[in-house]
Scaffold this active site. Structure first.
Site, PDB file in Angstrom:
ATOM      1  N   ARG A   1       0.849  -1.195   0.000  1.00  0.00           N
ATOM      2  CA  ARG A   1       0.000   0.000   0.000  1.00  0.00           C
ATOM      3  C   ARG A   1       0.885   1.246   0.000  1.00  0.00           C
ATOM      4  NH1 ARG A   1      -1.518   1.551   4.534  1.00  0.00           N
ATOM      5  NH2 ARG A   1      -2.330  -0.443   5.257  1.00  0.00           N
TER       6      ARG A   1
ATOM      7  N   TYR B   1     -15.934  17.534 -15.437  1.00  0.00           N
ATOM      8  CA  TYR B   1     -16.338  16.137 -15.572  1.00  0.00           C
ATOM      9  C   TYR B   1     -17.469  15.872 -14.572  1.00  0.00           C
ATOM     10  CZ  TYR B   1     -16.060  11.067 -15.139  1.00  0.00           C
ATOM     11  OH  TYR B   1     -16.359   9.743 -15.082  1.00  0.00           O
TER      12      TYR B   1
ATOM     13  N   ASP C   1      -7.013  19.620 -13.778  1.00  0.00           N
ATOM     14  CA  ASP C   1      -7.312  18.305 -14.340  1.00  0.00           C
ATOM     15  C   ASP C   1      -6.874  18.358 -15.807  1.00  0.00           C
ATOM     16  OD1 ASP C   1      -8.496  16.121 -15.605  1.00  0.00           O
ATOM     17  OD2 ASP C   1     -10.301  16.186 -14.370  1.00  0.00           O
TER      18      ASP C   1
ATOM     19  N   LYS D   1      -7.775   7.506 -19.355  1.00  0.00           N
ATOM     20  CA  LYS D   1      -8.004   8.085 -20.670  1.00  0.00           C
ATOM     21  C   LYS D   1      -6.720   8.040 -21.510  1.00  0.00           C
ATOM     22  CE  LYS D   1     -11.875   8.696 -18.524  1.00  0.00           C
ATOM     23  NZ  LYS D   1     -12.257   9.937 -17.880  1.00  0.00           N
TER      24      LYS D   1
HETATM   25  C1  LIG Z   1     -12.850  10.328 -16.581  1.00  0.00           C
HETATM   26  C2  LIG Z   1     -12.505  11.634 -16.005  1.00  0.00           C
HETATM   27  C3  LIG Z   1     -12.314  11.794 -14.628  1.00  0.00           C
HETATM   28  C4  LIG Z   1     -12.527  10.669 -13.633  1.00  0.00           C
HETATM   29  O1  LIG Z   1     -11.556   9.675 -13.752  1.00  0.00           O
HETATM   30  P1  LIG Z   1     -11.830   8.111 -13.464  1.00  0.00           P
HETATM   31  O2  LIG Z   1     -10.553   7.488 -13.842  1.00  0.00           O
HETATM   32  O3  LIG Z   1     -13.008   7.703 -14.295  1.00  0.00           O
HETATM   33  O4  LIG Z   1     -12.127   8.015 -11.997  1.00  0.00           O
HETATM   34  C5  LIG Z   1     -11.930  13.042 -14.166  1.00  0.00           C
HETATM   35  N1  LIG Z   1     -11.758  14.085 -15.015  1.00  0.00           N
HETATM   36  C6  LIG Z   1     -11.939  13.963 -16.340  1.00  0.00           C
HETATM   37  C7  LIG Z   1     -11.731  15.151 -17.220  1.00  0.00           C
HETATM   38  C8  LIG Z   1     -12.316  12.756 -16.880  1.00  0.00           C
HETATM   39  O5  LIG Z   1     -12.516  12.646 -18.205  1.00  0.00           O
END
Ligand SMILES: *Cc1c(COP(=O)(O)O)cnc(C)c1O
Length: 389
Positions: free
Chosen positions: A52, A104, A176, A201
């Site tokens: 962890r 998001y 982000d 992504k």
């Molecule tokens: C998908 C996404 C998230 C969340 O991420 P997960 O891996 O699905 O938890 C946050 N911000 C953006 C811009 C995203 O496209």
């Protein structure tokens, strides 16, 4: 390679974080699928105690994340939302957060349904206009959270302009960077304190892993995040870390192809008789174009558009009628995806807020992959002609 800063983006994507395995010379970081590490005597060990806290496969990936974002510290989490949750857990009741209004859907849901009830106060503002961020700042403001480009409206925020407001006041700026990836935008270079990724992504890139990341370039910012990663335990697993290390090696190629395909598709959509407004920051008439051209290396493969007439049924039929574009949530993989934000990724955003933002019934989002662009265009054309009247 120790540090790859002096090299180009492609060289860095291939080599960042990865050292030949010292015990065998294996060029690829092994999957250390272990929970614990044997100690010679109490407290006498090789620097690894429990997975962890630390794992060598995850550590290689975390180093790669840090290098690609021009940071010094990287952290890998079980999902993007787990990474965001960790940032918010550094705050105390009464602390205030200024967050972008087009986020998001899951991020906004986490803020509203989990962190707000714990006493964190959120102000959702249009960060495209830094004056609105400034107007929302008070002496309880601890964090500004934004996306650029945003999901799904492709809005652009001037990261350096917001950093000029937060830095002198000791407020943390978190960006982000999921939509851009470090191949197109490195927010730490523009003054951000924390970069977050849904690694799910572009970084993973093959639609086979859910993971999140946080990157900083300041040990004082990293410290509390690292402590919470260990205390709360939402870590990335060794096998998933290996898959993402592998994905990163083609990040530059995938993103470049996706940008090239995206540019052609955006221009083609703009001329299509069945298509209304097209949202893509590469257009000169996009309100964020000038900022995007300055802070990004290219405009990306994410595109949104409205169908002519904005009819809900026709939009739902359209997203089900493509053959190459798969109807699915998520983005940033090698395969092209199509979705209907109002009914899918952004269904948790209240309808009146969606309407205010412009996420209408006929609004469709594309994640353009790395297939042959002529095939992608032909696919969209047949689907538009078959479903939009
Ligand atoms: C998908 C996404 C998230 C969340 O991420 P997960 O891996 O699905 O938890 C946050 N911000 C953006 C811009 C995203 O496209």
């Amino acid at each position: 390679m120790e540090q790859t800063k002096q090299f180009g983006k492609g060289t860095r994507a291939v080599h960042a974080g990865v050292e030949p395995d010292p015990s065998t010379g294996a060029i690829m970081t092994p999957i250390f699928q272990t929970s614990t590490y044997v100690q010679e005597a109490v407290g006498v060990h090789k620097g690894w105690e429990y997975s962890r806290s630390h794992n060598p496969t995850r550590a290689a990936l975390e180093a790669a994340f840090a290098e690609l974002e021009n940071g010094t510290h990287g952290l890998a989490f079980a999902s993007g939302l787990a990474a965001i949750d960790v940032v918010l857990k550094t705050l105390k009741p009464g602390d205030e957060v200024i967050a972008g209004q087009d986020l998001y859907g899951g991020t906004a849901r986490l803020f509203r349904t989990n962190h707000a009830p714990m006493g964190i106060v959120f102000h959702f503002v249009d960060t495209q206009n830094p004056a609105l961020v400034e107007a929302a700042i008070n002496d309880r403001t601890k964090l500004v959270w934004l996306e650029s480009p945003t999901n799904p409206l492709m809005q652009i925020t001037d990261i350096a302009a917001v950093a000029a407001l937060t830095k002198p006041r000791g407020i943390l700026l978190a960006v982000d960077n999921t939509f851009a990836s470090p191949m197109l935008q490195r927010p730490l270079d523009h003054g951000a304190d924390i970069v977050m990724h849904s690694v799910t992504k572009y970084l993973g890139g093959h639609s086979d892993v859910v993971m999140g990341a946080l990157i900083t370039k300041d040990a004082a910012v990293d410290g509390p995040l690292r402590t919470i990663q260990n205390n709360c335990g939402a870590i990335a697993q060794p096998f998933d870390s290996f898959l993402v290390l592998r994905g990163l090696k083609t990040l530059h190629l995938r993103v470049e192809r996706s940008c090239d395909n995206g540019r052609k598709i955006a221009h083609w959509l703009k001329e299509h008789p069945k298509v209304g407004k097209v949202y893509w920051p590469g257009f000169e008439d996009h309100p964020g174009h000038e900022v995007a051209a300055r802070q990004m290396d290219d405009f990306g493969g994410m595109i949104a558009f409205e169908i002519k007439g904005n009819n809900l049924e026709q939009a739902k039929n359209l997203v089900a009628a493509t053959r190459i574009f798969a109807l699915a949530e998520s983005l940033g993989g090698v395969e092209s995806l199509i979705e209907h934000p109002a009914a899918m990724t952004h269904a948790s955003v209240p309808a009146e807020i969606r309407a205010e933002l412009g996420i209408s019934d006929g609004f469709v989002r594309l994640s353009v992959g790395v297939e042959d662009v002529d095939d992608l265009i032909a696919d969209l054309d047949q689907a538009l002609n078959a479903t939009v009247h």
